[in-house]
Scaffold this motif. Sequence first.
Motif, PDB file in Angstrom:
ATOM      1  N   VAL A 252     102.631  68.452  66.460  1.00  0.00           N
ATOM      2  CA  VAL A 252     103.271  68.249  65.159  1.00  0.00           C
ATOM      3  C   VAL A 252     103.605  69.628  64.600  1.00  0.00           C
ATOM      4  O   VAL A 252     103.096  70.644  65.091  1.00  0.00           O
ATOM      5  N   PRO A 253     104.452  69.717  63.562  1.00  0.00           N
ATOM      6  CA  PRO A 253     104.734  71.022  62.958  1.00  0.00           C
ATOM      7  C   PRO A 253     103.452  71.723  62.501  1.00  0.00           C
ATOM      8  O   PRO A 253     102.474  71.081  62.113  1.00  0.00           O
ATOM      9  N   ALA A 254     103.468  73.051  62.536  1.00  0.00           N
ATOM     10  CA  ALA A 254     102.271  73.837  62.233  1.00  0.00           C
ATOM     11  C   ALA A 254     101.641  73.484  60.883  1.00  0.00           C
ATOM     12  O   ALA A 254     100.414  73.357  60.801  1.00  0.00           O
ATOM     13  N   PRO A 255     102.401  73.313  59.793  1.00  0.00           N
ATOM     14  CA  PRO A 255     101.750  72.955  58.527  1.00  0.00           C
ATOM     15  C   PRO A 255     101.017  71.619  58.598  1.00  0.00           C
ATOM     16  O   PRO A 255      99.974  71.439  57.956  1.00  0.00           O
ATOM     17  N   VAL A 256     101.543  70.667  59.376  1.00  0.00           N
ATOM     18  CA  VAL A 256     100.874  69.380  59.547  1.00  0.00           C
ATOM     19  C   VAL A 256      99.625  69.556  60.402  1.00  0.00           C
ATOM     20  O   VAL A 256      98.561  69.002  60.101  1.00  0.00           O
ATOM     21  N   ALA A 257      99.724  70.354  61.465  1.00  0.00           N
ATOM     22  CA  ALA A 257      98.561  70.626  62.317  1.00  0.00           C
ATOM     23  C   ALA A 257      97.443  71.288  61.523  1.00  0.00           C
ATOM     24  O   ALA A 257      96.266  70.933  61.661  1.00  0.00           O
ATOM     25  N   ALA A 258      97.788  72.248  60.670  1.00  0.00           N
ATOM     26  CA  ALA A 258      96.779  72.935  59.866  1.00  0.00           C
ATOM     27  C   ALA A 258      96.103  71.977  58.894  1.00  0.00           C
ATOM     28  O   ALA A 258      94.897  72.094  58.626  1.00  0.00           O
ATOM     29  N   ARG A 259      96.864  71.017  58.371  1.00  0.00           N
ATOM     30  CA  ARG A 259      96.285  70.042  57.441  1.00  0.00           C
ATOM     31  C   ARG A 259      95.374  69.048  58.166  1.00  0.00           C
ATOM     32  O   ARG A 259      94.323  68.667  57.650  1.00  0.00           O
ATOM     33  N   LEU A 260      95.754  68.626  59.374  1.00  0.00           N
ATOM     34  CA  LEU A 260      94.987  67.621  60.097  1.00  0.00           C
ATOM     35  C   LEU A 260      93.720  68.184  60.729  1.00  0.00           C
ATOM     36  O   LEU A 260      92.702  67.493  60.799  1.00  0.00           O
ATOM     37  N   HIS A 261      93.786  69.417  61.231  1.00  0.00           N
ATOM     38  CA  HIS A 261      92.645  69.981  61.966  1.00  0.00           C
ATOM     39  C   HIS A 261      91.566  70.418  60.960  1.00  0.00           C
ATOM     40  O   HIS A 261      91.737  71.384  60.222  1.00  0.00           O
ATOM     41  N   GLY A 262      90.446  69.696  60.980  1.00  0.00           N
ATOM     42  CA  GLY A 262      89.418  69.927  59.981  1.00  0.00           C
ATOM     43  C   GLY A 262      88.605  71.182  60.170  1.00  0.00           C
ATOM     44  O   GLY A 262      88.064  71.729  59.198  1.00  0.00           O
ATOM     45  N   ASN A 263      88.487  71.678  61.412  1.00  0.00           N
ATOM     46  CA  ASN A 263      87.676  72.874  61.649  1.00  0.00           C
ATOM     47  C   ASN A 263      88.275  73.776  62.721  1.00  0.00           C
ATOM     48  O   ASN A 263      87.664  74.002  63.765  1.00  0.00           O
ATOM     49  N   PRO A 264      89.476  74.297  62.486  1.00  0.00           N
ATOM     50  CA  PRO A 264      90.091  75.173  63.492  1.00  0.00           C
ATOM     51  C   PRO A 264      89.353  76.495  63.601  1.00  0.00           C
ATOM     52  O   PRO A 264      88.884  77.035  62.594  1.00  0.00           O
ATOM     53  N   PRO A 265      89.240  77.044  64.819  1.00  0.00           N
ATOM     54  CA  PRO A 265      88.631  78.370  64.968  1.00  0.00           C
ATOM     55  C   PRO A 265      89.423  79.420  64.209  1.00  0.00           C
ATOM     56  O   PRO A 265      90.649  79.317  64.059  1.00  0.00           O
ATOM     57  N   GLY A 266      88.734  80.442  63.733  1.00  0.00           N
ATOM     58  CA  GLY A 266      89.386  81.478  62.946  1.00  0.00           C
ATOM     59  C   GLY A 266      90.508  82.179  63.676  1.00  0.00           C
ATOM     60  O   GLY A 266      91.496  82.591  63.068  1.00  0.00           O
ATOM     61  N   ARG A 267      90.401  82.307  65.007  1.00  0.00           N
ATOM     62  CA  ARG A 267      91.442  83.023  65.762  1.00  0.00           C
ATOM     63  C   ARG A 267      92.768  82.262  65.806  1.00  0.00           C
ATOM     64  O   ARG A 267      93.781  82.811  66.209  1.00  0.00           O
ATOM     65  N   LEU A 269      93.839  80.401  62.983  1.00  0.00           N
ATOM     66  CA  LEU A 269      94.316  80.180  61.624  1.00  0.00           C
ATOM     67  C   LEU A 269      95.469  81.087  61.225  1.00  0.00           C
ATOM     68  O   LEU A 269      96.406  80.654  60.552  1.00  0.00           O
ATOM     69  N   ALA A 270      95.404  82.371  61.633  1.00  0.00           N
ATOM     70  CA  ALA A 270      96.436  83.317  61.188  1.00  0.00           C
ATOM     71  C   ALA A 270      97.821  82.869  61.637  1.00  0.00           C
ATOM     72  O   ALA A 270      98.782  82.878  60.848  1.00  0.00           O
ATOM     73  N   PHE A 271      97.950  82.462  62.898  1.00  0.00           N
ATOM     74  CA  PHE A 271      99.255  82.038  63.407  1.00  0.00           C
ATOM     75  C   PHE A 271      99.661  80.692  62.814  1.00  0.00           C
ATOM     76  O   PHE A 271     100.835  80.477  62.477  1.00  0.00           O
ATOM     77  N   LEU A 272      98.712  79.774  62.666  1.00  0.00           N
ATOM     78  CA  LEU A 272      99.025  78.485  62.044  1.00  0.00           C
ATOM     79  C   LEU A 272      99.605  78.683  60.651  1.00  0.00           C
ATOM     80  O   LEU A 272     100.609  78.067  60.282  1.00  0.00           O
ATOM     81  N   ARG A 273      98.964  79.537  59.857  1.00  0.00           N
ATOM     82  CA  ARG A 273      99.416  79.752  58.484  1.00  0.00           C
ATOM     83  C   ARG A 273     100.734  80.506  58.426  1.00  0.00           C
ATOM     84  O   ARG A 273     101.531  80.325  57.489  1.00  0.00           O
ATOM     85  N   ALA A 274     100.995  81.363  59.415  1.00  0.00           N
ATOM     86  CA  ALA A 274     102.241  82.142  59.430  1.00  0.00           C
ATOM     87  C   ALA A 274     103.420  81.338  59.954  1.00  0.00           C
ATOM     88  O   ALA A 274     104.570  81.726  59.748  1.00  0.00           O
ATOM     89  N   SER A 275     103.147  80.219  60.633  1.00  0.00           N
ATOM     90  CA  SER A 275     104.211  79.416  61.255  1.00  0.00           C
ATOM     91  C   SER A 275     104.784  78.431  60.241  1.00  0.00           C
ATOM     92  O   SER A 275     104.571  77.219  60.307  1.00  0.00           O
ATOM     93  N   THR A 276     105.531  78.973  59.294  1.00  0.00           N
ATOM     94  CA  THR A 276     106.157  78.162  58.260  1.00  0.00           C
ATOM     95  C   THR A 276     107.430  77.500  58.783  1.00  0.00           C
ATOM     96  O   THR A 276     107.998  77.915  59.798  1.00  0.00           O
ATOM     97  N   PHE A 277     107.868  76.488  58.056  1.00  0.00           N
ATOM     98  CA  PHE A 277     109.043  75.711  58.464  1.00  0.00           C
ATOM     99  C   PHE A 277     110.065  75.676  57.331  1.00  0.00           C
ATOM    100  O   PHE A 277     109.710  75.768  56.154  1.00  0.00           O
ATOM    101  N   THR A 278     111.328  75.538  57.715  1.00  0.00           N
ATOM    102  CA  THR A 278     112.384  75.286  56.735  1.00  0.00           C
ATOM    103  C   THR A 278     112.696  73.793  56.726  1.00  0.00           C
ATOM    104  O   THR A 278     112.714  73.144  57.769  1.00  0.00           O
ATOM    105  N   PRO A 279     112.930  73.210  55.553  1.00  0.00           N
ATOM    106  CA  PRO A 279     113.345  71.805  55.502  1.00  0.00           C
ATOM    107  C   PRO A 279     114.811  71.670  55.915  1.00  0.00           C
ATOM    108  O   PRO A 279     115.598  72.622  55.799  1.00  0.00           O
ATOM    109  N   VAL A 280     115.161  70.507  56.413  1.00  0.00           N
ATOM    110  CA  VAL A 280     116.528  70.233  56.874  1.00  0.00           C
ATOM    111  C   VAL A 280     116.978  68.918  56.272  1.00  0.00           C
ATOM    112  O   VAL A 280     116.200  67.958  56.207  1.00  0.00           O
ATOM    113  N   LEU A 281     118.228  68.872  55.831  1.00  0.00           N
ATOM    114  CA  LEU A 281     118.790  67.637  55.277  1.00  0.00           C
ATOM    115  C   LEU A 281     120.254  67.531  55.663  1.00  0.00           C
ATOM    116  O   LEU A 281     120.979  68.534  55.641  1.00  0.00           O
TER     117      LEU A 281
END
Length: 444
Positions: A252-267, A269-281
């Motif tokens: 799933v997109p990184a922001p969704v993965a970060a929200r779903l994963h309850g206990n991700p390892p610290g190593r 987190l940095a990339f998950l949080r930096a992997s932002t998305f643009t909305p499309v319409l």
Amino acid sequence: MTDLDVAVVGAGIAGLTAAHELTRAGLDVRVFEVEPRVGGRMSSFRHEGYTIDQGAEQISLRGYRATWELLRRQRMTADEIPLIGKSIGVWRRGRAHPGIAERTGVLTGAGLSPRARLDLARFMAWASGRKGEFDPDRPESTPLGSRTIAEFARSYHPDLHDYLFQPLAGCFFGWDTERSTAASMVSLLLAVGDTGCWRTYSEGMDSLALSLAEDLDVVTGAAVQEVVSAGETARLVVDGRAVTARSVLLCVPAPVAARLHGNPPGRELAFLRASTFTPVLKVSCLLDRPLVPESAKPLYILLTPEAEDDMLSGIVVDHAKHPGRAPEGRGLLSLLANARSVPTLLDAPREDVIRWLTGAARQYLPGLAEANVGNFVHSFRHGLPEATPEALQHRSAFMNRDPGPVDYAGDWVMVRPASEGAVRSGALAASRTLARLRSRRVAA
């Protein structure tokens, strides 16, 4: 005991690819998808003979090696993935200029001034000479470093940004050139080649996803609320019910993965949080006749630069992309919203979104108001990975981490906003999962 060998969250092309590879390896795999359909951002919508691609628009003969391997394995023929064979134009000073993203653009101009064409030739010579240093699987290692598109473009005539880089990035990726990296865009452009290599699926962009899903255990309409690592296994909560698996893949997109994963390892987190998305319409326009923008060459996409239009980023002529997208004698268009306008449009009433975008498109398509007989709005809050400098800076550490009971796939993993990035990440996640499970079996 666990319920499954592998649980895959997300039935987009990344999740389906991972599930396909792991099922071939003999594992018990189940895919959970919150939507009622498969395909994710490659899904297509069918209505009264129209086939509307809601997200992705095309693939290429070049730069899509993993995709073509899957297509051959699924026995999909060339007739099912025909060449588009039309040009891309850019709007400037009241008319369409064809030839953007083609080698002949240096000669024809493609909307660029004579001075800018010289800089385009300089850019193309520089990029071709260093092509080997642009690996689309490792954009963080290119000569461009983490410079944004806007920063990189300052080395050239302003037209290259305003009438080449910005419209390409804005229409195809939904990017703000001040935020997204040149390395990712240039790597992708060099990999896929010019528009003469570009193809589409004759039955809709979800054709490969539908083919893969036929042979897999896919549960649609299944909402995953949480994923938690539990020692050497993982636990999911799906529609309030706990499911255990030896491995879970968050496709799933990184922001969704970060929200779903309850206990991700610290190593991670940095990339998950930096992997932002643009909305499309985008708004699809069902036409009673096949309108096309006036141009010296037949177009299937007209790019509308921010320098010319602050509402639209482009118009896809779907019936020119493939005649099967609309019933005979009719037409189909997709109006893509400008990246800066999308956040406002996402929560606006749909009738207002349709009125604003169709109103903006009329200057490019005289007769649109009369020919337009129906509209649909399609949007993705997590449309495409933004490829920020921060994401590139953290990617190497993320890619070099050890496999764990929870892993990831998606175009954001490759920092490659294209379906090939999703396919490659799905295959990579499957490989990492197999290696981990087999090493544990040997150890046991």
